[in-house]
Scaffold this motif. Structure first.
Motif, PDB file in Angstrom:
ATOM      1  N   ALA A  36       0.946  -1.107   0.069  1.00 34.44           N
ATOM      2  CA  ALA A  36       0.028  -0.125  -0.141  1.00 34.44           C
ATOM      3  C   ALA A  36       0.596   1.214  -0.033  1.00 34.44           C
ATOM      4  O   ALA A  36       0.561   2.179  -0.632  1.00 34.44           O
ATOM      5  CB  ALA A  36      -1.066   0.152   1.281  1.00 34.44           C
ATOM      6  N   LEU A  39       2.212   1.485  -3.779  1.00 38.33           N
ATOM      7  CA  LEU A  39       1.528   1.446  -4.807  1.00 38.33           C
ATOM      8  C   LEU A  39       1.524   2.684  -5.714  1.00 38.33           C
ATOM      9  O   LEU A  39       1.110   3.877  -4.987  1.00 38.33           O
ATOM     10  CB  LEU A  39      -0.030   1.056  -4.291  1.00 38.33           C
ATOM     11  N   ASN A  41      -0.363   5.256  -8.699  1.00 35.64           N
ATOM     12  CA  ASN A  41      -1.525   5.795  -9.024  1.00 35.64           C
ATOM     13  C   ASN A  41      -2.074   5.806 -10.383  1.00 35.64           C
ATOM     14  O   ASN A  41      -2.910   6.416 -10.981  1.00 35.64           O
ATOM     15  CB  ASN A  41      -1.991   7.040  -8.294  1.00 35.64           C
ATOM     16  N   GLY A  86      -5.467   2.681   3.916  1.00 33.43           N
ATOM     17  CA  GLY A  86      -6.522   1.926   3.232  1.00 33.43           C
ATOM     18  C   GLY A  86      -7.450   2.982   2.170  1.00 33.43           C
ATOM     19  O   GLY A  86      -7.436   2.546   1.040  1.00 33.43           O
ATOM     20  N   THR A  89      -5.040   4.124  -0.535  1.00 32.10           N
ATOM     21  CA  THR A  89      -5.035   2.728  -1.488  1.00 32.10           C
ATOM     22  C   THR A  89      -6.175   2.783  -2.651  1.00 32.10           C
ATOM     23  O   THR A  89      -5.928   2.772  -3.720  1.00 32.10           O
ATOM     24  CB  THR A  89      -4.813   1.576  -0.717  1.00 32.10           C
ATOM     25  N   ASN A  92      -5.846   5.608  -4.861  1.00 33.94           N
ATOM     26  CA  ASN A  92      -4.654   5.338  -6.106  1.00 33.94           C
ATOM     27  C   ASN A  92      -5.344   4.572  -7.024  1.00 33.94           C
ATOM     28  O   ASN A  92      -5.232   4.619  -8.226  1.00 33.94           O
ATOM     29  CB  ASN A  92      -3.489   4.735  -5.409  1.00 33.94           C
ATOM     30  N   LEU A 145     -10.010  -3.671   1.859  1.00 35.36           N
ATOM     31  CA  LEU A 145      -8.781  -2.822   1.977  1.00 35.36           C
ATOM     32  C   LEU A 145      -8.791  -2.040   3.337  1.00 35.36           C
ATOM     33  O   LEU A 145      -7.671  -2.069   4.015  1.00 35.36           O
ATOM     34  CB  LEU A 145      -8.647  -1.874   1.031  1.00 35.36           C
ATOM     35  N   LEU A 149      -6.013  -3.124   5.897  1.00 36.59           N
ATOM     36  CA  LEU A 149      -4.794  -2.395   6.605  1.00 36.59           C
ATOM     37  C   LEU A 149      -4.641  -1.976   7.962  1.00 36.59           C
ATOM     38  O   LEU A 149      -3.594  -1.758   8.429  1.00 36.59           O
ATOM     39  CB  LEU A 149      -4.655  -1.428   5.385  1.00 36.59           C
ATOM     40  N   ALA A 198       3.636   7.565  -0.313  1.00 40.27           N
ATOM     41  CA  ALA A 198       2.404   7.747   0.332  1.00 40.27           C
ATOM     42  C   ALA A 198       2.396   9.230   0.849  1.00 40.27           C
ATOM     43  O   ALA A 198       1.353   9.760   0.671  1.00 40.27           O
ATOM     44  CB  ALA A 198       2.408   6.653   1.559  1.00 40.27           C
TER      45      ALA A 198
END
Length: 559
Positions: A36, A39, A41, A86, A89, A92, A145, A149, A198
């Protein structure tokens, strides 16, 4: 005795299984959190190399969580942190989808209402059951998610707290490694090893929200200042008096249709052939390019940008302009009192209050065009039928005044399956001849996942829509007919290609040479196919240039 021996031997085995389960749970929690944090986007950035980096946020978490004094304190920090991760995520993933289909990121302030349109599109294309399951799956994914998370962050906090000494050493080494990689600019697989994904994403979302809120006020002020807002009716488009004026949007008709090797040969042949056919019927055309305010979807943003002379690239701007007094290009004709105004809207299937802003005396939506044939996926009816209904219900009627019409053609709307083809204009009836065509056509489920098939079908749909429109013009147009037609936006990136422009073709067609002479200085290409280097304007520039070219006198409205 044997049973007692078995129990004694099984206890260590069960303890080993429990330890293995705890280790596996910890590993999965770490993988979930790290995934996460790293990740991206966009789908183009989604590569294995993105996940071998060291996130700064993980180092900070390893420093903070273990040293909170009580388990409840760790949970009080870990749970909201996991929920926030979460939520990030989910954002994204939404960015990936919006970039793929609309060429822009998801806007957390404005875009929530688009999910209803997305569900309707899936239902129209793939069926109501598929749409329902897709909605259930999306909600389930969000819940998993967020909960996953949050639990993963709690689990890691407890593990790190149970091994504070080793955690402190590991965090120190990880921090030193991150600083070294950052200072030296070390990379792996073409991306920096030191990541702040992040934190950067959170900052970008915060800036987008702030920019959106500022833009709302600034745009409202801009919309109130209209160069033609106070122009008297007798000083609007005097050079077009007595002409039947048609503004026609062809769904997803973009530069890619004309220039992409996958579609250009067929579309190019169609444009060239129809240019010649129009010339034989006494019509001439000039064509250029406009840069749309939207991409892949959101047709109403393109329509309102073209008609308002303002750049309308989000839902808030759309609501602001269509609920205000800004003079739309179509309403300028209504304001003169010299034209009857009508909208042919086969894609409208619910209450449409924006008709007043468009300046339409009459709106013929999907329920008021008399079509009884099959749907063509999202499109409620083939373009040929919509145009013939326009002729039967409005254009062919005897009138005391000329007609201004806004016509929306929808057969080239994704997913481009099935694609209709031309039938006998005189045998169309209520649409029954299109039944066998729809039944024999490709299914959306076969076209949507296949990029090559989508491109082929898209090209055929543009050929069909352009041919329908130009055949209608040759069949029913007169010496006093003026047609402006254009695309509303490019097709989705999977069809138009990564990095495609937002340009769409625009053409003016007429028999009266004075109509095209009025725009001769624009430098547009002769015919229906604009040259690659033909002028490119923002779509928002068209209204004022068109009004000026046909004799309108600017009289600005007060702010």
């Amino acid at each position: 005795m044997p049973a007692f021996t078995f129990l004694r031997r099984s206890r260590p085995d069960r303890a080993a299984v429990a330890r293995a389960a705890r280790h596996l749970t910890t590993a999965l929690a770490a993988a979930l959190v790290l995934g996460a944090l790293l990740l991206p986007n966009t789908l183009t950035a989604l590569a294995p190399g993105r996940f071998v980096r060291l996130p700064a946020e993980a180092v900070v978490g390893a420093v903070v969580l273990p040293w909170l004094p009580r388990p409840w304190a760790r949970r009080a920090v870990a749970v909201p942190t996991g929920l926030a991760l979460g939520a990030l995520t989910v954002l994204n993933l939404l960015d990936m989808g919006f970039t793929e289909y609309l060429g822009r990121r998801f806007n957390p302030v404005l875009d929530w209402e688009l999910f209803g349109d997305a569900r309707s599109y899936v239902a129209d294309s793939m069926g109501g059951t598929t749409a329902a399951w897709a909605a259930v799956g999306a909600v389930a994914l969000v819940v998993v998610l967020l909960a996953g998370l949050a639990l993963a962050t709690v689990r890691l906090g407890e593990v790190l707290a149970a091994h504070r000494a080793r955690t402190a050493k590991g965090a120190l080494l990880a921090g030193a490694a991150w600083i070294t990689c950052s200072v030296l600019g070390l990379q792996a697989f073409g991306v920096p090893l030191a990541a702040g994904q992040a934190a950067g994403a959170v900052g970008a979302e915060a800036r987008q929200v702030a920019d959106t809120l500022r833009d709302e006020a600034a745009f409202a002020k801009e919309a109130r200042t209209d160069p033609f807002g106070a122009t008297p009716p007798d000083l609007l488009v005097p050079a077009l008096r007595g002409k039947d004026m048609l503004f026609t949007f062809i769904e997803s008709y973009g530069r890619s249709a004309v220039e992409d090797p996958a579609t250009a040969p067929g579309v190019g042949r169609t444009l060239d052939a129809e240019t010649r056919a129009l010339a034989e019927a006494g019509f001439r055309a000039r064509s250029g390019w406009l840069t749309s305010a939207t991409y892949g979807g959101g047709s109403w943003l393109g329509h309102s940008t073209f008609l308002s002379g303002l750049w309308i690239d989000n839902q808030q701007r759309y609501r602001t302009v269509t609920s205000g007094d800004r003079l739309s290009l179509t309403r300028a004709f209504q304001k003169t009192g010299a034209w009857d105004t009508v909208g042919i809207m086969p894609g409208v299937r619910k209450v449409w209050p924006e008709a007043a802003w468009h300046g339409l005396d009459t709106v013929r939506d999907a329920a008021h065009l008399g079509y009884a044939g099959p749907r063509f996926s999202w499109s409620t009816m083939p373009d040929q039928y919509a145009l013939e209904a326009f002729q039967r219900l409005e254009h062919g009627r005897k009138r005391d005044r000329p007609l201004m019409a806004e016509v929306i053609l929808t057969s080239s709307h994704q997913p481009w399956a099935p694609v209709p083809h031309l039938v006998d204009w005189d045998a169309m009836g209520d649409g029954a001849p299109f039944g066998p065509i729809a039944a024999a056509g490709e299914r959306p489920a076969d076209v949507i996942p296949d990029q090559a098939a989508s491109r082929r079908a898209y090209g055929r749909s543009i050929e069909y829509s352009v041919t329908c429109l130009t055949q209608w013009l040759r069949r029913y147009g007169t010496d006093d007919t003026v047609l402006v037609f254009l695309g509303d936006h490019q097709p989705i990136a999977r069809v138009s290609g990564a990095g495609a422009s937002r340009d769409v073709p625009v053409s003016i067609v007429a028999k009266d040479p004075k109509v095209l002479d009025a725009v001769a200085r624009w430098g547009w290409t002769e015919g229906l196919k604009p040259a690659h280097d033909a002028p490119v304007w923002p779509m928002s520039a068209f209204r004022d240039r068109f009004l000026t070219a046909y004799g309108s006198t600017p009289r600005p409205s007060a702010e």
